[in-house]
Structures are given as C-alpha cells and as structure tokens.
Design an enzyme around this catalytic site. Structure first.
Site, short mmCIF file in Angstrom:
data_model
loop_
_atom_site.label_atom_id
_atom_site.label_comp_id
_atom_site.label_asym_id
_atom_site.label_seq_id
_atom_site.Cartn_x
_atom_site.Cartn_y
_atom_site.Cartn_z
N ASP A 1 -9.62 -8.32 0.02
CA ASP A 1 -9.69 -7.88 1.43
C ASP A 1 -11.01 -8.27 2.09
OD1 ASP A 1 -7.18 -6.99 1.84
OD2 ASP A 1 -7.62 -4.86 1.66
N THR B 1 0.88 -1.16 0.00
CA THR B 1 0.00 0.00 0.00
C THR B 1 0.92 1.21 0.00
OG1 THR B 1 -1.76 -1.27 1.03
CG2 THR B 1 -1.72 1.04 1.59
N SER C 1 -10.36 -2.88 5.83
CA SER C 1 -8.98 -2.46 5.54
C SER C 1 -8.17 -2.39 6.82
CB SER C 1 -9.01 -1.08 4.88
OG SER C 1 -7.70 -0.57 4.76
N THR D 1 -4.24 2.53 -1.64
CA THR D 1 -3.77 1.19 -2.00
C THR D 1 -4.42 0.66 -3.27
OG1 THR D 1 -3.47 -1.06 -1.11
CG2 THR D 1 -5.58 -0.01 -0.64
N GLY E 1 -0.41 -3.95 4.95
CA GLY E 1 -1.49 -4.88 5.26
C GLY E 1 -1.70 -4.93 6.76
N1 GLY Z 1 -5.37 -3.69 1.08
C1 GLY Z 1 -4.72 -3.34 2.25
C2 GLY Z 1 -5.62 -2.64 3.23
O1 GLY Z 1 -6.61 -2.06 2.82
O2 GLY Z 1 -5.35 -2.64 4.39
#
Ligand code: GLY
Length: 561
Positions: free
Chosen positions: A414, A372, A443, A390, A465
């Site tokens: 996600d 991200t 997220s 991201t 992440g």
């Molecule tokens: N895709 C990573 C997040 O949204 O945390």
C-alpha cells in the site's frame, strides 16, 4: 457456545443466506442492537457479547478475533485497521491501528538495481509484511471503552479455532485460488495447503491459532508483541528475509486520532483521518455530490454516473498527490475539506462533457486490494462502532507464521514502491506515501458514522481497496438521496472511477445498455467486474428500529435483537 452449535448455526445460516438476485428489500431488524460482519459466525460471536450485556466496543473486539479464525483471508491478527466510534452521548473517536513499515524498511526496497519495481516482492513473501496493528488496536479499544473482561472477548475465537467450523463455498474458492502462492511463500506446509483442494463444508480447526489467541487472552497485547508469539514472528521473518524485529513489535502503538467531520444534505458525517484516505476522500465526494445535486438524477442513470465519475476522478487525483501518513508528511486535510477548495475543484465539471484524467493534476496512482473486511455494531445503549481491518490482499503475504497458525499482511504494497508506479490496485502514490522506516502506509479503509439531528443514523464501511471510497460514498447517497433501505443500499450495484486508469469500473448489470452507450458518447470507457465493495452497514430507521444491511456479495450476515 460449543462447536456443535456453531456448526449447526453455520449450516442454518448458509442455507438461509441470500445472494445478489434474492437479496431482500429490508435487512435484519433489531429493536436494541445489531451486528453486521463478513461471516455468520463472527456476527454470532458479536451478538452474543451484546446479549451478555457487553457494549459495542466489547462486541467489536470479540468480532475481530472471531473473524481472524473464521475469515482467514481478511479477518486477522496479523494485519491492521481503523475504528470510528460514536458513543450514545454524542462523543466521537477514531483509532488507527494501521500496520507500519519495519524500522529497517527502505524507500527503494521493492526496486531492482535498475530502479524497476519488482512486483511480487511487495505482495508475496516475508518482505511484504508490515508490523501488525490489530492486536494493539483491540487492546487499546478495550482499555478505553471495554466493559466485559478482555479474556471473555477473546475466548469465543479460541473456541472456534480449537473446536473448528465448516468453511463456506466462498472461502473454499478463495483458498483454492491461492494454493500456489501458499506453497511459494512458505517453507513448510501450513494448514491452508491441501492436495485435492477445498470444498464447501470442509471442516477446519486451528489448534496453533487457538494457542496464539490463548496467549493474547492471558497477556493482552503483550501476548502478541512479546513472548512466544513475538519469537515465532521474528523467527519466521528471519527464515524468509523479512524485516520485522522484536523492537518493531514492542514499539508498535495504536494511535487515537481526531475523527474527520463533514456534512451531507443536513447530515453529519464522521470518518477516518489519514493515514486513511477514506475520510478525506468520502467527505470531498459528498461535497461534490451536494454541490452538483447528483441525487436529483435517477440512481445509476447517465447523468448520475457521469457526475459521480467526474467527482471521483478529481478526488482520487488529490488523494494520490496529497495523502499519506500525517506523522511523516504534512497532509493538507483542512484545505482538501474546505468548501472553497471543493467549490473550485468541482467547478469545471460539465453535465455533457468528460474531463480526461490527463487534464487533471494529481500525483501519480498505486493499486489497492479489494480483500479487506468491515463490520458495524450498535449496542442497546446506542453506542456505535465502525471497524475496517485488513491483511491487504486475500491471505496477506501468504506467509503463515510457523507454529503460531496465522497469516501476515502484505500491507507494504500500500506504499508507493516508486512514486508514479501503480500498486496492485492501480493506485499511484507520490512522495506523501513513499516508504520510510516506521511510517504507516496510506489506506482506503473508510469506517464511517452518519448522524442526523444529533442522533445516530448510519454505521457504514466496506472492503474493496480503492473501491471502498466509492462504495461508501454510493451507500450514503443510496440511503439519503434515493431513500433506499439499508439492505437495498448495500445490495445496489456500484460503479467506480479512480482517476487512473481513466475508466469507469462497473458491476455487471449496474447500468443499462442505453446508459452505457450514452456514457461512451460522453467519452467514458468501461471495465466490467463481478463485484464492487461489500458494505456491512446499519441504519437507524425512522421508527427507531435498527436495520442491518449485510452485503449479499459474500457470506456476510446481519443479526440483531
Ligand atoms: N489494504 C487496503 C487498504 O488499506 O485500503
């Protein structure tokens, strides 16, 4: 700025950039304003806007569009994100421009006829893409807070895309890693595919992306969600059996949400509410750290790492059970943040015993991408913005919209594709984060701002992440408890526990051999990794100067004036 100047600037910054071993004690200093982002060129764009008299939000818009050009693995117009804002008058706001599931999405869309999750469907290819939110987010930020003309904020990205720039060694490596995926996901050959691979200082220009950005410059959000670009997206979806339609694009809205506010040792901490898990989780972790007085133990010592791991596993168990899109699921935010709840949640933590994760109730856990990007900005009036955006995994779903020159996210991963089955990040989700049409996927992005005595103190955030939560948590502790400079705090080696799998993830060299042995005796096991987090943060020092901490794990750059 002309392309030649950008290229020279990049070369200069590349040769002067630090790495983990040579990271300075103090980051870039500024008397008035500061930008910290994942790439020297996006930082230069943001700083230039501030020097022209733009405010922090203007600079954020310009930085975000520049990142979409120079940092294609995570900077984006095909993804989404969150911003937390604190204005100089103390008012706060949070904008959710997270992607959402297309209207045709179905709960079991990533499962086969036997109910097994087909892993790659949610990560590579058209079906993995959620409806992008970034352009709507930038437009909304600008509508509410912008002071310079919108077109002037998009133009630097157009110049960069059209005139080109030299890629860094890190970007070349990331592009080379994904060559096979790019070939698999695209029915034609996008610019990222290169027969003999990429090298540092290869020149890249992106005229198609420049054209797409020109539509956005001229028509604002409609330049993306309607007209030629929307047609290109929908055509691309149709070619690859993706689900995003014209209606999905036109109906996309960024949403203002009430920021979450907590405290840590006399500081006020402002962070992102659901559908990010970030604010809830970090505020819970900080309550645990204060209750157990983690800061009394030496940085990354046995006791400190043990207590953090115990706190984190409980918080991640709560995350997996309770957190999801609040517009679709009743998320018990106030309960999770209540001091009474957390006092009892952390009451059974013992300094000399681990609690196996199997003994902790939660939901079930999904994986999340480390790829991200985050930027932090403070302007000359003291307005601050913390933005994390991201595509999910590096280069999202790897599908480059034909003719439009940008890549789409794979944010559908996600969601919890099947409650109980881990996603790419090993995170398990429950009902709260099951797929539903129009729903936003949970997220971990954690844009955060810290105040002390009513004044701005820190602007924080990171990619990573699931490790975003623990990286931001540790960066706060590093400054407040361990009295590090911002540069030291972001450079410091990080550790991470996410309940399941039941192990401490640690950066190599984060903890001594003796500490590892002691933690193993307590019952912890380990996974060692190269990097955890990439925090790009700003500290308002005691002397009033701004210190930018750019994470040496990447090409990140802090610059101020
Ligand atoms: N895709 C990573 C997040 O949204 O945390």
């Amino acid at each position: 700025m002309t392309s030649r100047i950008y290229i020279l600037l990049l070369l200069a910054l590349t040769f002067s950039s630090c790495n983990l071993t040579t990271s300075p004690k103090v980051g870039a200093l500024g008397d008035h304003a500061m930008v910290v982002s994942a790439h020297p060129l996006s930082t230069a764009v943001g700083l230039n806007v501030l020097k022209q008299g733009g405010n922090a939000i203007d600079a954020a818009v310009a930085t975000q569009f520049a990142l979409a050009v120079v940092y294609p693995r995570a900077g984006n117009i095909g993804g989404g994100g969150f911003s937390v804002i604190r204005l100089t008058d103390g008012s706060i706001a949070a904008l959710d421009f997270r992607e959402k599931a297309p209207a045709q999405a179905e709960r079991k869309m990533f499962q086969d006829s036997l109910g097994n999750v087909v892993g790659e469907l949610s990560t590579i290819g058209h079906l993995a893409a959620g409806v992008p939110g970034s352009v709507a987010g930038m437009w909304e930020l600008h509508q509410k807070y912008g002071s310079l003309p919108w077109a002037d904020l998009v133009q630097p990205a157009i110049d960069l895309a059209f005139e080109g720039f030299l890629i860094t060694a890190n970007e070349a490596e990331a592009l080379n890693e994904k060559q096979e995926d790019f070939r698999q996901a695209n029915h034609y050959r996008p610019w990222v595919v290169r027969e003999n691979g990429w090298q540092a200082n290869d020149y890249v220009n992106q005229p198609q992306l420049a054209a797409t950005l020109s539509f956005i410059r001229d028509s604002g959000r409609d330049g993306f969600y309607k007209g030629i670009v929307a047609q290109q997206i929908v055509k691309e979806m149709q070619r690859g059996n993706g689900l995003v339609t014209h209606e999905d694009l036109q109906n996309y809205e960024a949403i203002w949400r009430a920021p979450l506010v907590g405290t840590y040792r006399g500081h006020r901490v402002i962070s992102m509410p659901p559908p990010s898990s970030g604010g809830v989780a970090v505020l819970q972790m900080l309550q645990g750290a204060e209750l157990l007085n983690v800061g009394r133990y030496e940085h990354n010592s046995t006791n400190a790492v043990h207590l953090m791991a115990e706190i984190e596993r409980r918080v991640f168990a709560d995350r997996s059970k309770h957190l999801g899109d609040p517009d679709y699921f009743q998320v018990p935010v106030q309960q999770l943040l209540s001091p009474d709840y957390n006092a009892s949640r952390f009451a059974d933590i013992s300094i000399d015993q681990t609690t196996p994760s199997t003994d902790i109730q939660g939901g079930e856990v999904p994986y999340e991408s480390p790829e991200t990007t985050h930027f932090s900005i403070v302007d000359a009036d003291g307005n601050a913005i913390s933005t994390t955006t991201t595509l999910n995994l590096n280069y999202g779903c790897k599908v480059w919209v034909k003719g439009a020159g940008f890549v789409l996210n794979n944010e559908m991963d996600d969601f919890s594709s099947k409650p109980g089955v881990p996603n790419f990040f090993g995170l398990i989700g429950a009902e709260a984060n099951a797929i539903a049409p129009g729903k936003r996927m949970l997220s971990s992005m954690t844009p955060t701002i810290v105040e002390k005595d009513g004044a701005l103190k820190m602007v924080l955030g990171s990619p990573g992440g699931a490790t975003i939560l623990t990286s931001v948590f540790q960066t706060v502790l590093n400054v407040i408890d361990y009295e590090m400079t911002m540069q030291e705090a972001v450079s410091a080696k990080k550790v991470h526990h996410q309940w399941l799998p039941d192990q401490i993830k640690a950066e190599t060299d984060a903890i001594s051999l003796k500490t590892i042995e002691e933690l193993e005796q307590l019952g912890h096991s380990f996974e060692f990794v190269d990097k955890i987090g990439r925090n790009d943060c700003i500290l308002v020092r005691e002397d009033g100067r701004l210190e930018g901490g750019a994470d040496p794990r990447g090409d990140d750059k802090a610059a101020g004036f």
